[in-house]
Scaffold this motif. Sequence first.
Motif, PDB file in Angstrom:
ATOM      1  N   LEU A 123      44.956  45.682  38.791  1.00  0.00           N
ATOM      2  CA  LEU A 123      44.039  46.036  39.864  1.00  0.00           C
ATOM      3  C   LEU A 123      43.089  44.895  40.182  1.00  0.00           C
ATOM      4  O   LEU A 123      42.582  44.780  41.280  1.00  0.00           O
ATOM      5  CB  LEU A 123      43.205  47.223  39.418  1.00  0.00           C
ATOM      6  N   ASP A 124      42.798  44.105  39.170  1.00  0.00           N
ATOM      7  CA  ASP A 124      41.850  43.021  39.400  1.00  0.00           C
ATOM      8  C   ASP A 124      42.006  41.982  38.307  1.00  0.00           C
ATOM      9  O   ASP A 124      42.556  42.259  37.237  1.00  0.00           O
ATOM     10  CB  ASP A 124      40.414  43.554  39.381  1.00  0.00           C
ATOM     11  N   LYS A 125      41.524  40.802  38.584  1.00  0.00           N
ATOM     12  CA  LYS A 125      41.493  39.786  37.556  1.00  0.00           C
ATOM     13  C   LYS A 125      40.412  38.770  37.855  1.00  0.00           C
ATOM     14  O   LYS A 125      40.057  38.544  39.014  1.00  0.00           O
ATOM     15  CB  LYS A 125      42.862  39.112  37.418  1.00  0.00           C
ATOM     16  N   VAL A 126      39.867  38.204  36.810  1.00  0.00           N
ATOM     17  CA  VAL A 126      38.908  37.117  36.966  1.00  0.00           C
ATOM     18  C   VAL A 126      39.529  35.929  36.252  1.00  0.00           C
ATOM     19  O   VAL A 126      39.753  35.958  35.045  1.00  0.00           O
ATOM     20  CB  VAL A 126      37.549  37.454  36.326  1.00  0.00           C
ATOM     21  N   GLU A 127      39.818  34.927  37.041  1.00  0.00           N
ATOM     22  CA  GLU A 127      40.620  33.816  36.544  1.00  0.00           C
ATOM     23  C   GLU A 127      39.759  32.757  35.884  1.00  0.00           C
ATOM     24  O   GLU A 127      38.626  32.535  36.264  1.00  0.00           O
ATOM     25  CB  GLU A 127      41.362  33.201  37.726  1.00  0.00           C
ATOM     26  N   ARG A 151      46.839  29.594  41.545  1.00  0.00           N
ATOM     27  CA  ARG A 151      46.769  30.502  42.696  1.00  0.00           C
ATOM     28  C   ARG A 151      46.137  31.808  42.271  1.00  0.00           C
ATOM     29  O   ARG A 151      46.587  32.449  41.341  1.00  0.00           O
ATOM     30  CB  ARG A 151      48.149  30.806  43.277  1.00  0.00           C
ATOM     31  N   MET A 152      45.175  32.197  43.011  1.00  0.00           N
ATOM     32  CA  MET A 152      44.296  33.287  42.621  1.00  0.00           C
ATOM     33  C   MET A 152      44.963  34.616  42.345  1.00  0.00           C
ATOM     34  O   MET A 152      45.378  34.919  41.242  1.00  0.00           O
ATOM     35  CB  MET A 152      43.281  33.493  43.715  1.00  0.00           C
ATOM     36  N   ASN A 153      45.051  35.412  43.372  1.00  0.00           N
ATOM     37  CA  ASN A 153      45.458  36.779  43.120  1.00  0.00           C
ATOM     38  C   ASN A 153      46.966  36.907  43.006  1.00  0.00           C
ATOM     39  O   ASN A 153      47.543  37.899  43.393  1.00  0.00           O
ATOM     40  CB  ASN A 153      44.969  37.670  44.238  1.00  0.00           C
ATOM     41  N   SER A 154      47.573  35.888  42.482  1.00  0.00           N
ATOM     42  CA  SER A 154      49.014  35.954  42.310  1.00  0.00           C
ATOM     43  C   SER A 154      49.397  37.229  41.580  1.00  0.00           C
ATOM     44  O   SER A 154      50.499  37.708  41.705  1.00  0.00           O
ATOM     45  CB  SER A 154      49.482  34.754  41.495  1.00  0.00           C
ATOM     46  N   GLN A 155      48.475  37.768  40.836  1.00  0.00           N
ATOM     47  CA  GLN A 155      48.820  38.889  39.982  1.00  0.00           C
ATOM     48  C   GLN A 155      48.395  40.244  40.504  1.00  0.00           C
ATOM     49  O   GLN A 155      48.977  41.248  40.150  1.00  0.00           O
ATOM     50  CB  GLN A 155      48.191  38.684  38.607  1.00  0.00           C
ATOM     51  N   ILE A 156      47.349  40.272  41.286  1.00  0.00           N
ATOM     52  CA  ILE A 156      46.837  41.580  41.686  1.00  0.00           C
ATOM     53  C   ILE A 156      47.908  42.380  42.407  1.00  0.00           C
ATOM     54  O   ILE A 156      48.559  41.884  43.303  1.00  0.00           O
ATOM     55  CB  ILE A 156      45.580  41.427  42.562  1.00  0.00           C
ATOM     56  N   GLY A 157      48.080  43.613  41.979  1.00  0.00           N
ATOM     57  CA  GLY A 157      49.111  44.457  42.563  1.00  0.00           C
ATOM     58  C   GLY A 157      50.433  44.338  41.844  1.00  0.00           C
ATOM     59  O   GLY A 157      51.335  45.134  42.043  1.00  0.00           O
ATOM     60  N   ASN A 158      50.521  43.344  40.997  1.00  0.00           N
ATOM     61  CA  ASN A 158      51.733  43.129  40.218  1.00  0.00           C
ATOM     62  C   ASN A 158      51.990  44.300  39.268  1.00  0.00           C
ATOM     63  O   ASN A 158      51.069  44.859  38.724  1.00  0.00           O
ATOM     64  CB  ASN A 158      51.573  41.868  39.377  1.00  0.00           C
ATOM     65  N   GLN A 176      40.102  27.749  38.547  1.00  0.00           N
ATOM     66  CA  GLN A 176      40.314  28.109  39.938  1.00  0.00           C
ATOM     67  C   GLN A 176      41.634  27.559  40.462  1.00  0.00           C
ATOM     68  O   GLN A 176      42.203  28.076  41.412  1.00  0.00           O
ATOM     69  CB  GLN A 176      39.160  27.586  40.790  1.00  0.00           C
ATOM     70  N   ALA A 177      42.091  26.504  39.808  1.00  0.00           N
ATOM     71  CA  ALA A 177      43.260  25.794  40.315  1.00  0.00           C
ATOM     72  C   ALA A 177      44.490  26.688  40.520  1.00  0.00           C
ATOM     73  O   ALA A 177      45.139  26.642  41.547  1.00  0.00           O
ATOM     74  CB  ALA A 177      43.616  24.662  39.365  1.00  0.00           C
TER      75      ALA A 177
END
Lengths: 264, 264
Positions: B121-125, B131-138, B128-129
Motif C-alpha cells: 500500500l505504501d513505501k518509504v524508500e 524508481r519510486m513507487n515501483s512497488q506500490i500496488g504490487n 531516492q535514486a
Amino acid sequence: MTIRQREDEDGGTGTLGKAMAVLEAVALAEGPMRFTDVLSLSGQPRGTLHRQLSHLVQEGLLELNADHAYVPGLRLLKLASASWARNEFRMVAAPFLEALHRETGETVHLGVLRGREIIYLDKVESRQAVRMNSQIGNASPVYCTGVGKAALSALSGPALDTILAGIEYRRFTPATITDRAGLLAELEAIRRSGVAFDREEHEPGIRCVAAPVFDAERALAAGVSVTGPAYRVGEERLDGWAPLVRDTARAITAELSARLGPQR
Amino acid sequence: MTIRQREDEDGGTGTLGKAMAVLEAVALAEGPMRFTDVLSLSGQPRGTLHRQLSHLVQEGLLELNADHAYVPGLRLLKLASASWARNEFRMVAAPFLEALHRETGETVHLGVLRGREIIYLDKVESRQAVRMNSQIGNASPVYCTGVGKAALSALSGPALDTILAGIEYRRFTPATITDRAGLLAELEAIRRSGVAFDREEHEPGIRCVAAPVFDAERALAAGVSVTGPAYRVGEERLDGWAPLVRDTARAITAELSARLGPQR
DNA sequence: CCAGAATGTTCCAATATGTGGAACCGAGTT
DNA sequence: AACTCGGTTCCACATATTGGAACATTCTGG
C-alpha cells in the motif's frame, strides 16, 4: 445531478459501462459514499444500483466498510500498478525525466492527454519529504496546467476542437485562463515558442515550464514539465529552463519514433 | 490453461466478473497480448471475447495499440490514484512509516493481506535514486515475504485455513518456505516473538523484519516492515530493529482502534 | 503471385442477465 | 405504537450477452 456520460454519444458499453460509471462515481468522490449518496448521484433505481454495487464489491473494485460506506477497493491498485509498470511511454521517458531533474533540481512531471484532462504518468520529486507519488495517476484540467497546454498545442483541427468544445472553464487562481479565446491565443504562443508556462494558473504559488511530446503514430499527446514554488523559481529561472525542457521533450519524441520505426 | 476463477465459488458476478477476468488477464500478463493470446488464455468464444475487449477499450480500461496489442489503459491509473489517496489505513499509517524510516534509514513497507497475496500500500524508500513507487500496488505471495507472514500470523481458525489451503508454494530462493508444515511452524514462532523475518526467502540478497497490524473490526490483516540488502543489513541489525518494528506495528494498530472507537 | 493458413471482425437467433417497481426489513425517532 | 429512513430482497419483463458461423484481412511459404 447525474453521473456524467462518457464522451461516446452512442450509448456505450452496456452493463460494463454502467458499472464503471458507478465505480467512478464512488472512486472519485470527495468523501465516503453511503448507499443513498451513490443513489442520488447515479440516478439509477434502488434495486439496480444495489446489485451493481454488490457486484463491484464482490469483484474487489469497491469495498464496503464497517459504517456502510463504499470505498475504492485494492484490486484497482493491483491492476493499476501493473498498468504503470509496463507502460511503454513511461519507460521510454523515464531516463530523460531523471536527467531533466538532475539539471534543474526541481520536480519533473510527465503527463498524457486523455480527453479534457492530463493524467500524470510519472514524476521525479525534488525533496523526498513530500509524500511521493501523491500525484501519479492524478487527473488535472488541460487548460490550466503547463503539461496540459503543451499537449494541446500539438493538436489541431477537429481533434483539438472536440476537446476545446468540452472544456468547462473554472477559475482556480487570478491567472487562470477562463475562456476559449484566451486558450487559443495561448496555444498559438506555445506553438511559436515551443514551450508552455504555467504562471500560477492552477495553484497559487506554483509555476512551471512545459513542452509538448507528440507522436501521431501512437495517437499520443503528452508533455514534460519542470515545476517549482514561486518563491524559489522566478520568471527568469523559468525562462532559463525553457530550452532544456524543450530539448528534453524533443528527445523523448525522437526516441519514441526511433522505437516505433524499427519494429514495424 | 484457463483464467483462474475468483475465490468465490458460487460463480460470480455475471457480466462484470467476466469482463474483469479478461481485464486482469491482459493487465497482469508479462508482455503485450494480441487478440489470439487473450483468446487462448480466456477460453471464451471468439465473438464473445471480441466484444468484451471492445467494451474494455471503449471504457478506457484497456488500450489497443498500433500493433494490435492490448495494454492496460490509463483509466485504471486515474481510479487507482484516487483509491490510494483516500485510503484510510494508509493515511493512518503514513506518519509511523516515516518515523520508522528515519530511525532505520532503510526502506519501509506497508502491505495488506488480500486473499493469498500481500498488496503493498505504501513505501518509504531509502535512496531516492531507485524508481519510486515501483512497488506500490504490487502483489506478492504471503508465504515468503516478511509482511505476508506477519499478517498471516494475526489470523487463526477457518480464516487462516482457507488461505493456507489455497497457497501454491513456489521456491524463489534456497530459503523459501515450501510447505504448509514449515509455514505453520514459522507462524507459531512469529506469534510468540511478535515479529517476522524474511531472510532472503523471496529475493536473494534481500532481508527484512516485519510485524503484524491487525484490526478485527475492519477485517484488516496487514504488516509493516523494514527491508534492506543483505550486504548492508546483517542478522544482528535485523534483530536490533525488531522491537522498533513491533512497536510501530502496535502503534498503528492502536491508532486504528482509536479512530474507529469514537466515530461509532 | 497465388493458395492456404492464421488472425481479426461482424452477424444474428437463442438465452442468460440485468432491470426496476414494489414489497420487505430493521433501526432509530417522535 | 406508528412513522420515517436507509438498506435489502423479489420477480415478471426487457435487453444485453452469447457463441457458432460466415466474412474480411493480413501473413506466409511454395
